[in-house]
Structure formats: structure tokens, C-alpha cells
Design a protein around this motif. Structure first.
Motif, mmCIF file in Angstrom:
data_model
loop_
_atom_site.group_PDB
_atom_site.id
_atom_site.type_symbol
_atom_site.label_atom_id
_atom_site.label_comp_id
_atom_site.label_asym_id
_atom_site.label_seq_id
_atom_site.Cartn_x
_atom_site.Cartn_y
_atom_site.Cartn_z
ATOM 1 N N GLN A 1 -2.070 10.666 -4.485
ATOM 2 C CA GLN A 1 -1.266 9.315 -4.007
ATOM 3 C C GLN A 1 -1.106 9.325 -2.798
ATOM 4 O OE1 GLN A 1 2.056 7.854 -7.061
ATOM 5 N NE2 GLN A 1 2.230 10.151 -7.066
ATOM 6 N N CYS B 1 1.047 -1.200 0.042
ATOM 7 C CA CYS B 1 -0.096 0.045 0.008
ATOM 8 C C CYS B 1 0.845 1.192 0.008
ATOM 9 C CB CYS B 1 -0.859 -0.030 1.338
ATOM 10 S SG CYS B 1 -2.134 1.379 1.208
ATOM 11 N N ALA C 1 -4.651 8.476 -1.276
ATOM 12 C CA ALA C 1 -4.813 6.836 -1.473
ATOM 13 C C ALA C 1 -4.436 6.139 -0.252
ATOM 14 C CB ALA C 1 -4.263 6.684 -2.716
ATOM 15 N N ILE C 2 -2.995 6.329 0.210
ATOM 16 C CA ILE C 2 -2.567 5.598 1.195
ATOM 17 C C ILE C 2 -3.177 5.874 2.531
ATOM 18 C CG2 ILE C 2 -0.646 5.448 2.762
ATOM 19 C CD1 ILE C 2 1.159 5.967 0.410
ATOM 20 N N GLY D 1 3.445 4.876 2.952
ATOM 21 C CA GLY D 1 2.985 3.889 2.832
ATOM 22 C C GLY D 1 3.156 2.723 3.672
ATOM 23 N N VAL E 1 -6.819 3.975 2.709
ATOM 24 C CA VAL E 1 -6.660 2.835 2.966
ATOM 25 C C VAL E 1 -6.726 2.617 4.531
ATOM 26 C CG1 VAL E 1 -5.313 0.452 2.885
ATOM 27 C CG2 VAL E 1 -5.891 2.015 0.771
ATOM 28 N N ASP E 2 -5.811 3.361 5.107
ATOM 29 C CA ASP E 2 -5.461 3.566 6.607
ATOM 30 C C ASP E 2 -6.902 3.844 7.212
ATOM 31 O OD1 ASP E 2 -3.920 3.432 8.797
ATOM 32 O OD2 ASP E 2 -3.642 5.351 9.062
ATOM 33 N N THR F 1 -8.288 1.644 -4.531
ATOM 34 C CA THR F 1 -9.031 1.823 -3.476
ATOM 35 C C THR F 1 -9.603 3.537 -3.743
ATOM 36 O OG1 THR F 1 -7.814 0.445 -1.936
ATOM 37 C CG2 THR F 1 -9.447 2.042 -0.997
ATOM 38 N N TRP F 2 -8.605 4.157 -4.020
ATOM 39 C CA TRP F 2 -9.027 5.803 -3.983
ATOM 40 C C TRP F 2 -9.689 5.998 -5.278
ATOM 41 C CZ3 TRP F 2 -7.695 9.582 -7.746
ATOM 42 C CH2 TRP F 2 -7.835 11.063 -7.197
ATOM 43 N N ALA G 1 -3.595 0.846 -2.916
ATOM 44 C CA ALA G 1 -4.049 2.450 -2.440
ATOM 45 C C ALA G 1 -4.552 3.156 -3.859
ATOM 46 C CB ALA G 1 -2.747 3.272 -2.017
#
Length: 440
Positions: A110, A82, A113-114, A188, A117-118, A388-389, A385
Motif C-alpha cells: 500500500q 491517492c 503504491a502511493i 498519501g 504514483v508519486d 496503479t500498483w 494508488a
């Protein structure tokens, strides 16, 4: 008729038979009747599940169709990095092509995106076995070091304090091997993609998204203001459409998609659990996500259960024989790069399809001139990541919101002579291997 560009082996259970990541253990129903929905999603990986979750949370009626079960494709068999990524040209080239503001917006995406996910892991209580504070890029030749220094300086322009590690200090960082220096980028983390996907699918279902498994979409037709998706045993009619199949898409499904993506096999080899003596003998004690500087890069990490994950690309043949040949090549590469593990057993190996675009950038935007229809794809092997984004941004589009898509929504070019585009990989891979030099 829809057409896939690899042999059937690439789309079979055989390609992922030894994958160690768990698939959701829920029994998802198949589409067996005529159903209607507001938003239809095709594909149950990171992009599709993220879109389904965000849509359902916003109150939309959403049905996701998956040809197998959620996470069966590349999302459920990747390396679990990720991290920053999604393109194959880098921020410097993006800045030259699109300008400073667009490059900054893309970097923000970017990083966002990380963070997304977190946040999803935390919000939905998903235990994805996370570890690693960023990633480590390792120089496979001494002449790569100036490139790493330039990358460090570029990261600094975006507020990232990347650290250059000289060769003599790698051992102190727990990163011994046949490397000539490294660059630690503190962005990440690593995760278990199977656990993450299971959590996403469960969260999406819990807020009302309908997930239909074993429901291969055979055709998509536009009829007035609706879309009709035909599966072997049912039909779904929707007002809006999201396509999230990435490398597992098919030319002609729909026609606009033909030639706008190029699947590439990525492969993973897993060792048995290593003893502490074996880990210290090699000197690889770090839990950082890592990859080398080759064009046909190797990516690797020490898993929490002390198995070692070792990934690579470069296999064009989608067959049992091709998979066996790639397994043998990677076994040799592992022994060359980590010589203390030359005799360590590697009982697990599998492959999956990542997807490339002609201009080496990710895409999130309309499906040609179809109204209320969008697609997200081409993450170049970094979809944990970014996928997901993108799924969340496609949900925004379907809800009538105007998300910031810095470079993603540009016109997506076709590969020339798309019916033979897979053949481009043979000379490209040969050239990259020659540039990279022998694995030592």
C-alpha cells in the motif's frame, strides 16, 4: 453472452455527464482490423494504463483496448484520493487471517503504491494538482473515538505517526463540522484523476503502447496458445492477456469472472467555487483528504480551485431517477454536515462503479486455469494508488517476473447465487444506514 448486472444507464455517458475531471484530448484510433500483439490489455483505467506503461517500458509489444476512451470509467470520475486502501477489512483483520508477515507485506504494498504514483507524476512531468499531506478520518459519533485510538496504535506498529485530534481541536486544524474528533494519517495525497490519467495514457503511448479507443471487447476466446478478442469492428490476437475492467466488467467475459466482483455505485457532488468568507464561515480551511467513520462513508476535500468535493455511496438504482434521488440525498447530507453551506449551489454530480470482492480484499492474479492470463480488480473504492500498483505487478507477471503479491493472488471466491448478487446490496445498505444513524 456477456452480462452486466446494472441497467444500461450505469454504463452510459449520462452517468458521468457532469464530471469535472478532464479526459485525454487525444484522438485514439479504434480497432478496425485484425491485429496481433504480445500482450492484450482490456480496460483503460489506472490498472490497464499502468500495466501498458510498464510493459512498453520493458520492451513488450502491448495493445490496450478501451470501450470508450482512456479514463472514461471509474478511474476518471473518482474522488482523487491517492491513499492507503484497496481492502475493506483493515490491517488488523488481515494480520489475524494471514499472519504478521503477510500483513506487513500488504502494508508495504500500500505504501509502495502511493510512492509509485508519486514517482510516475514526477518522472513523466504530470501536473495533477496534488495537495494534502495524508488523510483525515472523522468520528461521526462520540462512541467512534475508541476505534480511532485503536487505529492510531495499530498505525504506530507499522511506523506511521498518526495523530488523534480531539473534538475541541478540530477547528484549529481547519476541520470544523459536525464531528467528534479525528485521526490524521500522514500517508498519501490528493490529485486530479483526469490529469493523472491523461499523463499515464500519454506516457504509455510515448513508449510504444498501442491504445485503441471505442473498442468494446465482446468476446474473449482461448485458441491454443493465443487469445482472440473480438470487438465490433476488429479482432486482436495476443499471446498474453490482462483484464483490467474492474467494476465495468461483464459476467461471462470470460466465464471465470462471473460472480467474482460486485460493482457498487459511488457518487460525487461538487459545489461552485466558494468564497473565502464562505470557507471561513464553515471553518473548513484544510486541504486534507477527509472521510467520516460511517459504514456508508462520506468522503470530501476542498479542491485547489476552492470548490468542495463531497462523495458518498448507497445508491443501488442505476437510472436517471435513481441518480436524481441520490443527488438529493447527498445535498441534504452536505447541508447537515456543513451547515454554513446549506445554500451553496452544487452544479455538478456524477456516479461511477467501484468493485467489491466477496472477502473484501483486492485481487491480482491468474484468470482461473488460463495460462498467461491475469486480472487486477476489486479495490473497494481506493483504486488510484492500488490500481496503479496492481497494473505494474501484472506487467511483471506478463514479463515473466515474480512480483511480491502478499494477499492479492489468493483464490478469489465467487458470490453465492451470482446472478442475483446485486440484490444483496439492498438489505446491506439499509442495515448500514441503520447502524450509522442519521446524518447530522
Amino acid at each position: 453472452m456477456p452480462r452486466r448486472i446494472y441497467e444500461g444507464y450505469a454504463y452510459s455517458d449520462a452517468a458521468r455527464a457532469e464530471c469535472i475531471w478532464p479526459l485525454p484530448d487525444q484522438t485514439w484510433p479504434e480497432l478496425t482490423d485484425a491485429e496481433t500483439t504480445e500482450v492484450a490489455i482490456v480496460g483503460g483505467g489506472f490498472t490497464g494504463l499502468s500495466a501498458a506503461l510498464h510493459l512498453a517500458q520493458s520492451g513488450a509489444e502491448v495493445t490496450l483496448l478501451e470501450a470508450h476512451v482512456p479514463g472514461w470509467g471509474a478511474s476518471g470520475r473518482n474522488g482523487g484520493f491517492c491513499c492507503i486502501g484497496g481492502d475493506k477489512i483493515g490491517l488488523g483483520a488481515i494480520r489475524q487471517r494471514f499472519g504478521v508477515a503477510a500483513a506487513q507485506a500488504y502494508f508495504n504494498a500500500q505504501r509502495g503504491a502511493i510512492d509509485l504514483v508519486d514517482d510516475l507524476l514526477s518522472t513523466h512531468g504530470i501536473d495533477a494538482e496534488t495537495h494534502s499531506s495524508g488523510e483525515l478520518q472523522l468520528a461521526h459519533r462520540p462512541d467512534i473515538l475508541p476505534t480511532l485510538r485503536a487505529e492510531r496504535d495499530l498505525w504506530a506498529e507499522y511506523g506511521v505517526d498518526a495523530t488523534l485530534i480531539p473534538q475541541q481541536d478540530l477547528a484549529d486544524q481547519g476541520a470544523s463540522g459536525t464531528f467528534h474528533g479525528g485521526l490524521h494519517v500522514p500517508l498519501g495525497f490528493a490529485l486530479n484523476p483526469g490529469r493523472y490519467l491523461t499523463g499515464l495514457a500519454t506516457a504509455a503511448a510515448n513508449v510504444g503502447a498501442l491504445i485503441r479507443a471505442n473498442s468494446l471487447v465482446q468476446s474473449i476466446t482461448r485458441s491454443g496458445s493465443t487469445y482472440k478478442l473480438k470487438t465490433p469492428r476488429g479482432q486482436l490476437t495476443a499471446r498474453k492477456l490482462i483484464l483490467a475492467t474492474n467494476g465495468y466488467g461483464a459476467d461471462g467475459l470470460p466465464d471465470w469472472l462471473t460472480g467474482r466482483y460486485l460493482p457498487l455505485q459511488s457518487n460525487i457532488l461538487i459545489t461552485r467555487p466558494l468564497t473565502e468568507d464562505e470557507i471561513f464561515a464553515q471553518g473548513w480551511t484544510t486541504d486534507l483528504m477527509a472521510y467520516d467513520s460511517r459504514h456508508l462513508l462520506h468522503y470530501f476535500r476542498l479542491l485547489p480551485d476552492r470548490r468542495f468535493l463531497f462523495g458518498a455511496r448507497g445508491n443501488v438504482r442505476a437510472s436517471a431517477q435513481g441518480q436524481a434521488a441520490m443527488r438529493a440525498r447527498m445535498r441534504r447530507d452536505l447541508a447537515a454536515m456543513f451547515p454554513a453551506w446549506v445554500n451553496v449551489e452544487t452544479p455538478f454530480f456524477w456516479s461511477g462503479l467501484v468493485s467489491l470482492s466477496r472477502d473484501l480484499l483486492p485481487y491480482a492474479g491468474p484468470i482461473g486455469d488460463w495460462e498467461d492470463a491475469w486480472v487486477g480488480m476489486n479495490y473497494h473504492g481506493n483504486g488510484v494508488a492500488m490500481g496503479t500498483w496492481v497494473g505494474a505487478r501484472l506487467a511483471d507477471l506478463a514479463m515473466g517476473r515474480d512480483p511480491l503479491l502478499p494477499i492479492h493472488a489468493r483464490p478469489l471466491p465467487r458470490f453465492p447465487l451470482p446472478s442475483i448478487r446485486r440484490s444483496y446490496l439492498y438489505p446491506a445498505i439499509l442495515a448500514y444506514r441503520l447502524k450509522d444513524g442519521p446524518v447530522t
